[in-house]
Design a protein around this motif. Sequence first.
Motif, PDB file in Angstrom:
ATOM      1  N   MET A 480     -28.672  19.477   7.772  1.00  0.00           N
ATOM      2  CA  MET A 480     -28.709  18.052   8.076  1.00  0.00           C
ATOM      3  C   MET A 480     -28.193  17.836   9.501  1.00  0.00           C
ATOM      4  N   VAL A 481     -29.005  17.196  10.303  1.00  0.00           N
ATOM      5  CA  VAL A 481     -28.671  16.966  11.706  1.00  0.00           C
ATOM      6  C   VAL A 481     -28.265  15.511  11.884  1.00  0.00           C
ATOM      7  N   PRO A 482     -27.087  15.235  12.450  1.00  0.00           N
ATOM      8  CA  PRO A 482     -26.710  13.847  12.718  1.00  0.00           C
ATOM      9  C   PRO A 482     -27.606  13.269  13.805  1.00  0.00           C
ATOM     10  N   ALA A 483     -28.347  12.215  13.451  1.00  0.00           N
ATOM     11  CA  ALA A 483     -29.374  11.698  14.350  1.00  0.00           C
ATOM     12  C   ALA A 483     -29.098  10.257  14.737  1.00  0.00           C
ATOM     13  N   LEU A 484     -29.724   9.851  15.817  1.00  0.00           N
ATOM     14  CA  LEU A 484     -29.704   8.474  16.292  1.00  0.00           C
ATOM     15  C   LEU A 484     -31.130   8.060  16.576  1.00  0.00           C
ATOM     16  N   VAL A 485     -31.521   6.868  16.123  1.00  0.00           N
ATOM     17  CA  VAL A 485     -32.853   6.329  16.367  1.00  0.00           C
ATOM     18  C   VAL A 485     -32.712   5.150  17.324  1.00  0.00           C
ATOM     19  N   GLY A 486     -33.360   5.242  18.474  1.00  0.00           N
ATOM     20  CA  GLY A 486     -33.231   4.212  19.506  1.00  0.00           C
ATOM     21  C   GLY A 486     -34.567   3.572  19.829  1.00  0.00           C
ATOM     22  N   PRO A 487     -34.842   2.367  19.292  1.00  0.00           N
ATOM     23  CA  PRO A 487     -36.086   1.655  19.650  1.00  0.00           C
ATOM     24  C   PRO A 487     -35.951   1.013  21.027  1.00  0.00           C
TER      25      PRO A 487
END
Length: 782
Positions: A480-487
Amino acid sequence: MPVTITAILFALIGIALAAGGAQLLMLGDSAYYLVTGLAFLVTAVLLFLRRSEALWLYALIVLGSLGWAIWEVGFDWWQLGPRGGVIIVLGAWLLTPWIRRPLGFTSPNTGYRYSAGATPLLASLALALIIAVVSMLVDIHDLSGELPKEQVAAAPAMGGDVPPGEWHQYGRTPFGQRYSPLDQINVQNVADLQEVWRYQTGDVKLPEDVGETTYQVTPLKIGNSLYLCTPHNWAIALDATTGKQKWKYDPNVGLNPDRQHQTCRGVTYYKDPQAAVGTACAERVYLPTSDARLIALDAANGQVCTGFADNGALHLEAGMPYNPAGYYYSTSPPVIAAGKIIIGGAVNDNYSTQEQSGVIRAFDVNSGELVWNWDSGNPTQTEPLPEGQKYTTNSPNSWSVFSVDEEMGLVYIPLGNQVPDQLGMNRSENVEKYSAGIVALDINTGADRWMRQFVHHDLWDMDVPAQPVLLNLKAEDGSMVPALVGPTKQGDIYVLDRRNGEPIIPVTELPAPGGAIPEDRTAPTQPISALNFRPRTLEGRDMWGITMFDQMVCRIWLKQLKYEGQYTPPSLQGTLVYPGNFGTFNWGSVAVDPERMVMFGMPTYLAFTSQLVPRSQVPPKGEGEKGSEQGLNRNEGAPYAVKMGPFLGPLQIPCQAPPWGYVAGADLRTGKIAYKHKNGTVYDMTPLPLPFKVGVPGIGGPMITKGGVAFLGAAVDNYLRAYDLTSGRQLWETRLPAGGQATPMTYSVDDGRQFVVMVAGGHGSIGTKPGDYVIAYALPRQ
């Protein structure tokens, strides 16, 4: 007489089309309008001469126009209609006895007057109508598909310790996912939703308010209370079950025509773990205001918590190099982490080069004492400034909502730009680095841990408007990779490793147009994410209107603007900016399901224009002139002002063809877009309430639930809608009493019912109906 009048009409049409068509041809666009204009003129002459060949020639005009239109835009009804509407109506008129009989002949034997033959024209019109019907049944813009239904994460990280039935922060948790684990309302029963209660705040838009007076709040739900704010920064607590008011606090922010925005997106809740239950201010609501204060209120009764800061209020203008009232304020709720309340601020876009600093500050949540400050113009000095020292003038700011990962010790800040947005000369090295991107700051010290920029040397107001969304993504190896989603406004969805800002979904650099004004420069390349909703470059065939005439004018205007695709620099002649600074995505962000690892969003497409105005040509500020992001932006202190606004045609409708807005779903593990469907109707955009689903613009955000339902208002028609998250198909809608430019939320009450709450108050910039409504929906009682 009808033939003569018709001939005159055809001549006038021919002159208009030929004149515009000649200009368009010289600008390098289609020859169709010139050719068709000449054909209309010849038809007019034949009508004057009462020659039956007029009908034959017009049949060729119909067939030629039909073939040209299909070649340009395919079977797109909303593009074919303006191109052929006038031509079809005139063709039908030519088939009437009043026209055909004078064009016919009299039999020498019987003396009977025969009408001119109608077969070719009738056949061409019949073919056109068949094509029209076919195009109405085909949606060439629709992308159908499904998101995976698999629950990838058995115990997904949602951020914070928020009970399933509550909504503690703007995006429900510090991760900003806008996702609720409630599933009572689901795809099978959402169509049965009914209004349960309705509350009106009493805070209504006033005639003297600035244009950008908007209602964008997402309420919080803690226990059995809802906490929200209003455009004039009233704080209100409601009973979550009944909607009855518990308390209201008015900070008396007053009216100021220099404020560019008069809004409040939310309040911030905090429970002091050290305070005894029931003591004053053990639970607090922090209210940001448009006169640059942050006020602490007792969540139980709305009384000011006088032990915080200066008798209950932080004065955010402290340390600013300039302090003209109305030029600095906070429109978004701050975040609280590790005993600190962290806040940014909005500055008036393009007012002056002497704007306040964009500093991000962390204060002790109990005392209001400054703990650290991070100023993008002076990023290494994060300890509180000594007495007398000021923050950097006009450094890039952050007006949107932050996200927090307390375990990682980071707060994620979406960054804007230095004013003026369209002028990049004299920017410092720090400003060039810390703008139009996301920076991760250490919660305890304010030091920046990483920075990812989404636009280099931004000249288009492509600040990052959306709260970053945090989740954990399953990698190919099962980890599991800690992710960030940036629109972003430009349409990219950046999926980054939130530990270091490195891309999880690939990011590449593409060549960008040059040609900035002599004093400025452009970046040679610009980044693009492999997951993106960027539109293709506009062409003449993409121009639109109600008729072929305003459609032709829009084509001319497009060619007269400087435009070489996305990132064409601002210019004196005027530049087309597409996507416009309204953005593909704005502060509404996207909603993410952390179990299925998918996202739902509302990409919007609306072109803007941007024209630089030399200082010598800028008129003096008019009496009563109010703050606005559209029209003339003065840029006091800069060599140029800028005229900005949506790219509208002669009839004040968008020059570009619809769709202007979609709902869309994407798989965050693969980076693939599963579906895109037109969203919204022109019901509230036209004088007549027409329910045509063309896909309209919007501003606001979505919310999704474990029940597989996505809720979204936002569109410029006044509806709240529910969608199947898997397919994007609409499942339910309800009419709102005002514009729904806020993000809905959901919660459960003591009797087990799940509520969905929507604020309907309108949006000044897009002209939706203002109001003061808070409305709750639930399934019927069993």
